[in-house]
Design a protein around this motif. Structure first.
Motif, short mmCIF file in Angstrom:
data_model
loop_
_atom_site.label_atom_id
_atom_site.label_comp_id
_atom_site.label_asym_id
_atom_site.label_seq_id
_atom_site.Cartn_x
_atom_site.Cartn_y
_atom_site.Cartn_z
N LEU A 92 27.04 -33.45 16.75
CA LEU A 92 27.21 -34.72 15.87
C LEU A 92 26.41 -34.82 14.82
O LEU A 92 26.73 -35.23 13.60
N ALA A 93 25.11 -34.34 14.78
CA ALA A 93 24.25 -33.98 13.77
C ALA A 93 23.07 -33.09 13.92
O ALA A 93 23.18 -32.76 14.66
N LYS A 94 22.59 -32.68 12.70
CA LYS A 94 21.55 -31.93 12.50
C LYS A 94 20.25 -32.44 11.62
O LYS A 94 20.60 -33.34 10.74
N CYS A 95 19.17 -32.15 11.82
CA CYS A 95 18.05 -32.73 11.20
C CYS A 95 17.02 -31.87 10.95
O CYS A 95 16.71 -30.91 11.91
N ASP A 96 16.41 -31.81 9.81
CA ASP A 96 15.34 -30.98 9.42
C ASP A 96 14.48 -31.49 8.20
O ASP A 96 15.01 -32.12 7.25
N VAL A 97 13.11 -31.28 8.36
CA VAL A 97 12.41 -32.13 7.23
C VAL A 97 12.58 -31.45 5.83
O VAL A 97 12.18 -32.09 4.80
N LYS A 98 13.45 -30.15 5.88
CA LYS A 98 13.66 -29.80 4.50
C LYS A 98 14.85 -30.27 3.86
O LYS A 98 15.51 -29.79 2.96
N TYR A 99 15.60 -31.29 4.71
CA TYR A 99 16.78 -31.95 4.20
C TYR A 99 16.43 -33.01 3.33
O TYR A 99 17.50 -33.90 3.02
N TYR A 132 20.08 -35.50 8.76
CA TYR A 132 18.98 -36.23 9.01
C TYR A 132 17.90 -35.43 8.28
O TYR A 132 17.84 -34.20 8.55
N SER A 133 16.86 -36.10 7.78
CA SER A 133 15.38 -35.50 7.52
C SER A 133 14.61 -35.95 8.35
O SER A 133 13.08 -35.53 8.23
N ASP A 134 14.59 -37.06 9.07
CA ASP A 134 13.76 -37.59 10.18
C ASP A 134 14.17 -37.74 11.41
O ASP A 134 15.30 -38.33 11.52
N PHE A 135 13.75 -37.13 12.26
CA PHE A 135 14.22 -37.16 13.72
C PHE A 135 14.21 -38.71 14.26
O PHE A 135 15.04 -38.74 15.21
N TRP A 152 6.54 -32.91 3.52
CA TRP A 152 5.37 -31.98 3.98
C TRP A 152 4.81 -33.17 4.94
O TRP A 152 4.17 -32.49 5.86
N ASP A 153 4.38 -34.25 4.65
CA ASP A 153 3.54 -35.19 5.54
C ASP A 153 4.34 -35.01 7.09
O ASP A 153 3.70 -34.82 7.97
N LEU A 154 5.57 -35.24 7.11
CA LEU A 154 6.17 -35.39 8.30
C LEU A 154 6.41 -33.95 9.04
O LEU A 154 6.35 -33.68 10.22
N TYR A 155 6.53 -32.79 8.21
CA TYR A 155 6.25 -31.29 8.56
C TYR A 155 4.86 -31.20 9.34
O TYR A 155 4.88 -30.63 10.59
N VAL A 156 3.67 -31.69 8.62
CA VAL A 156 2.74 -31.70 9.35
C VAL A 156 2.41 -32.34 10.50
O VAL A 156 1.91 -31.93 11.60
N GLY A 157 2.94 -33.65 10.35
CA GLY A 157 2.82 -34.26 11.67
C GLY A 157 1.68 -34.62 12.05
O GLY A 157 0.81 -35.06 11.77
N PRO A 158 1.64 -34.14 13.59
CA PRO A 158 0.45 -34.42 14.42
C PRO A 158 -0.74 -33.40 14.20
O PRO A 158 -1.84 -33.60 14.46
N SER A 159 -0.28 -32.42 13.37
CA SER A 159 -1.43 -31.47 13.07
C SER A 159 -2.33 -31.75 11.81
O SER A 159 -2.09 -32.77 11.04
N PRO A 160 -3.46 -31.20 11.71
CA PRO A 160 -4.27 -31.59 10.68
C PRO A 160 -3.61 -31.24 9.25
O PRO A 160 -3.26 -30.22 9.12
N MET A 161 -4.00 -32.37 8.39
CA MET A 161 -3.23 -32.25 7.17
C MET A 161 -4.07 -31.07 6.30
O MET A 161 -5.23 -31.17 6.20
N LYS A 162 -3.12 -30.35 5.78
CA LYS A 162 -3.71 -29.26 4.73
C LYS A 162 -2.97 -29.05 3.71
O LYS A 162 -1.85 -29.53 3.47
N SER A 163 -3.38 -28.33 2.63
CA SER A 163 -2.75 -28.01 1.61
C SER A 163 -1.57 -27.07 1.73
O SER A 163 -1.63 -26.30 2.71
N TYR A 164 -0.37 -27.43 0.83
CA TYR A 164 0.90 -26.70 1.30
C TYR A 164 0.72 -25.11 0.82
O TYR A 164 0.23 -24.96 -0.40
N VAL A 165 0.97 -24.18 1.63
CA VAL A 165 1.31 -22.97 1.10
C VAL A 165 2.81 -22.68 1.76
O VAL A 165 2.74 -22.77 2.97
N ARG A 166 3.50 -21.75 1.20
CA ARG A 166 4.82 -21.78 1.74
C ARG A 166 4.90 -20.99 3.08
O ARG A 166 5.63 -21.57 3.96
N GLN A 167 3.83 -20.19 3.13
CA GLN A 167 3.99 -19.49 4.64
C GLN A 167 3.76 -20.17 5.82
O GLN A 167 3.84 -19.90 6.88
N ARG A 168 3.09 -21.55 5.32
CA ARG A 168 2.88 -22.61 6.53
C ARG A 168 4.26 -22.96 7.14
O ARG A 168 4.42 -23.68 8.00
#
Lengths: 414, 269
Positions: A72-79, A89-92, A217-233
């Motif tokens: 019925l639906a799919k979700c990803d922070v890249k949406y 959705y972009s927010d679960f 990016w903030d929701l991608y990082v979520g519970p983990s420590p906030m770090k600067s974005y690099v694509r490979q993360r």
């Protein structure tokens, strides 16, 4: 480090143990029962499904929900920018609010597995979750207790145990090990290669950039420590970072450890000694290691060898298990034991409310193997583990990797 | 502190990144020689390695970052109490120097692994920092104990005007299950931000705050969607905790209310 009263370790575990014993009076009625006026859905009923984490592993994980599931639906922070909050959705959190979704497949990076699984259970959904189940050990215990609280079905997205559980030799080994007749256990299980250690090692020479506009990016990082974005993360190479997974070991080892754990009846315990051969670890990046030796309390030894770094493992030779390891009298007892019940698939578990093969406790114990190995790699020393209290003994620093604090507002439930 | 040629040479003994930019470290015994040399030389040598850190983590300063983290893990061995004391005191001292925020953030993350009660005041000073408050909070929560807890009580009032600081403080006090903070926390149940209200509800549940029962049940009645699912979950946690504390009547009150408030299709009984 001196002993400390850490809120994220001892007190939380004590509470979970207490609440677990009190949980019988607080069982939650399954959503099917509520929405279906006290009946479970008939086998022919189509269930509403959703996929959270729509990257490379997403479609395969969703398929595990069963043939009678309609997406019925799919979700990803890249949406971000594409979401209609109906099918995309972009927010679960918004997706989990829907009452027409019964089952959820989770294929995000692992730092989100536990929190989204638990949130889905609280929303009345059954869950198939991509492996590894967690990013750190304490998350696993919280998932186990949450799925008990809400009486939901959890299944981890690796299925090696289903194959071995149908093989005569594995069934015999399972019966011998679960009988408790073999003590000490002389088995040395040695898995070598195929662990993608180099492949899932991170690059230390990447320059941070601004995240793309379609990514939260903030929701991608979520519970983990906030770090600067690099694509490979993101995008598969998240596996290279301690913040999100745990390298090739966390990504690949479960394929062999899941059947190992079933065969040797270790779904409800963990090793007591763990030692790794590895160089000092990078603070952010998963990198190289040579081998890991883990010993269970009954003497069973598990060796994981990368075959990609350092000296080979030479301490002990692989050693299997046969009926002849037991006395004649004990062999008769094993012969009289019934075979274990067949493992239950996720679709069957959803219908019957039986525990699925690869259930939360089994998945947690399997993930614990990966995490303990990585803790030994990161600390560079042998560690001793208490599989009942689920804490490392006499090593405060190593214990801080068992349950690292999460970034607000994300937290374990208990 | 500006590094000497000797310290630079020592740090540069760390293997280079490979052709793909990946770490291929030397075995521990070899690496430990560098760590032991620095620890034996004392605080100034460690300060010089900190002085080699760059603002942006793009690999330029890969070696000093790697060495500092290696020092933290090496000195973290249970038997290395003396070396650990030297290291944590030195890192705390460097935190008070005039370094850019990103470097202080790196040091806070290392103190999360090796800090103890003596490090708490220095780390606590960052709880209202604009950039490093989360790293400070995570370090204090990892260290645990009354000293760390105390750091979160004081800023609660000061943080009230800043949602991000308030959120982090509330969550930490919930993690510590700090019942004495309940009264100060409770007033945020009516905060304008839903995120703050949810953090408050969870913290009060973790504190087993009997006086929070009416407030949480009111939130159950007045919220919908994700927030309602969360508040129901927190209310169940509070009910568990009240049962464990022997307050069965209050626990039953929560259960009865959730039963009565259950809506069609909701997974609560």
């Amino acid at each position: 480090m001196e002993p400390s009263q850490s809120p994220s370790n001892a007190s939380r575990r004590q509470f979970i143990k207490k609440t677990a014993t009190a949980s019988a009076g607080f069982t939650i009625v399954p959503s099917h029962v509520v929405s279906g006026q006290g009946k479970v859905p008939p086998p022919s009923e189509t269930l509403g499904g959703a996929l959270i984490g729509a990257g490379g592993r997403g479609p395969g994980t969703f398929k595990r929900l069963g043939d009678n599931v309609q997406m019925l639906a799919k979700c990803d922070v890249k949406y971000v920018g594409q979401e209609d909050n109906k099918t995309v959705y972009s927010d679960f959190r918004r997706l989990l609010e829907r009452k027409d979704i019964d089952v959820v497949a989770i294929a995000t990076p692992p730092h989100w597995h536990a929190l989204i699984s638990m949130a889905a259970a609280a929303a009345g959904k059954d869950v198939v979750c991509e492996k590894p189940m967690t990013r750190f050990i304490a998350e696993g215990r919280a998932v186990v207790e949450t799925f008990k609280r809400y009486n939901r079905i959890f299944q981890i997205g690796t299925f090696g145990r289903f194959g071995v559980s149908r093989k005569k030799g594995s069934i015999l080994r399972h019966k011998i090990m679960s009988s408790g007749l073999l003590d000490p256990c002389p088995v040395v299980y040695h898995h070598k290669g195929g662990l993608k250690v180099k492949q899932w090692s991170g690059r230390a020479d990447l320059t941070p950039t601004e995240p793309p506009e379609n990514l939260n990016w903030d929701l991608y990082v979520g519970p983990s420590p906030m770090k600067s974005y690099v694509r490979q993360r993101t995008g598969g190479t998240h596996r290279n970072y301690w913040d999100y997974e745990g390298g090739g070991l966390a990504d690949m080892a479960q394929h062999s450890l899941d059947p190992f754990q079933w065969t040797y009846a270790k779904d409800h315990t963990s090793p007591v000694e763990i030692e790794a051969h590895a160089p000092p670890a990078h603070p952010e990046l998963c990198a190289m290691w040579g081998w890991i030796e883990m010993k269970y309390a009954d003497g069973l030894t598990l060796v994981m060898e990368s075959d990609e770094w350092g000296d080979p493992y030479t301490r002990r030779k692989a050693r299997g298990l046969s009926l002849q390891d037991l006395s004649q009298e004990d062999q008769s007892k094993i012969a009289a034991m019934p075979d274990p019940e067949p493992l239950v698939s996720f679709p069957e578990a959803v219908k019957t409310r039986q525990q699925a093969g690869g259930h939360a406790e089994a998945a947690h114990r399997c993930a614990t193997l990966l995490h303990l190995a990585n803790i030994s790699i990161r600390t560079g020393r042998k560690i001793k583990y208490d599989p009942i209290k689920e804490e490392i003994i006499g090593d405060e620093q190593a214990n801080r990797l068992v349950n690292p604090p999460m970034r607000a507002p994300w937290h374990l439930p208990f | 502190m500006k590094p000497t040629a000797e310290i630079i040479a020592l740090v540069n003994e760390t293997p280079d990144l490979d052709e793909y930019g990946k770490v291929d470290g030397a075995p521990w015994p070899e690496s430990a020689k560098i760590y032991d040399t620095l620890l034996n030389q004392g605080a100034d040598s460690i300060r010089q390695v900190v002085g080699m850190l760059q603002v942006i983590d793009d690999g330029t300063d890969y070696k000093p970052r790697y060495v500092i983290h290696g020092l933290v893990m090496h000195a973290g061995k249970p038997e290395k109490q003396v070396q650990r004391k030297l290291l944590r005191e030195t890192l705390c001292s460097e935190l008070q120097e005039d370094y850019p925020a990103s470097i202080k953030g790196y040091l806070l993350r290392q103190l999360q692994l090796c800090g103890n009660d003596s490090s708490v005041p220095v780390i606590g000073a960052f709880l209202l920092d604009e950039e490093n408050w989360e790293y400070a909070a995570q370090a204090l929560q990892a260290i645990g104990g009354d000293a760390s807890l105390g750091q979160f009580r004081a800023p609660l009032a000061k943080a009230a005007s800043s949602e991000k600081h308030l959120l982090t403080a509330l969550q930490a006090l919930g993690s510590f299950q700090d019942a004495p903070s309940a009264a100060a926390v409770r007033k945020h149940l009516s905060h304008k931000s839903e995120t703050i209200r949810l953090a408050t509800a969870w913290a009060l549940a973790m504190m087993a705050d009997a006086e929070a029962v009416p407030g949480l049940l009111k939130l159950v009645d007045n919220t919908s969607g994700w927030a309602r699912l969360q508040v129901v979950d927190f209310s169940l946690t509070l009910a568990y905790k009240l049962t464990v504390a022997g307050k069965n009547a209050l626990s039953s009150k929560i259960r009865d209310h959730l039963d009565a408030a259950q809506k069609e299709g909701e997974p609560i009984s």
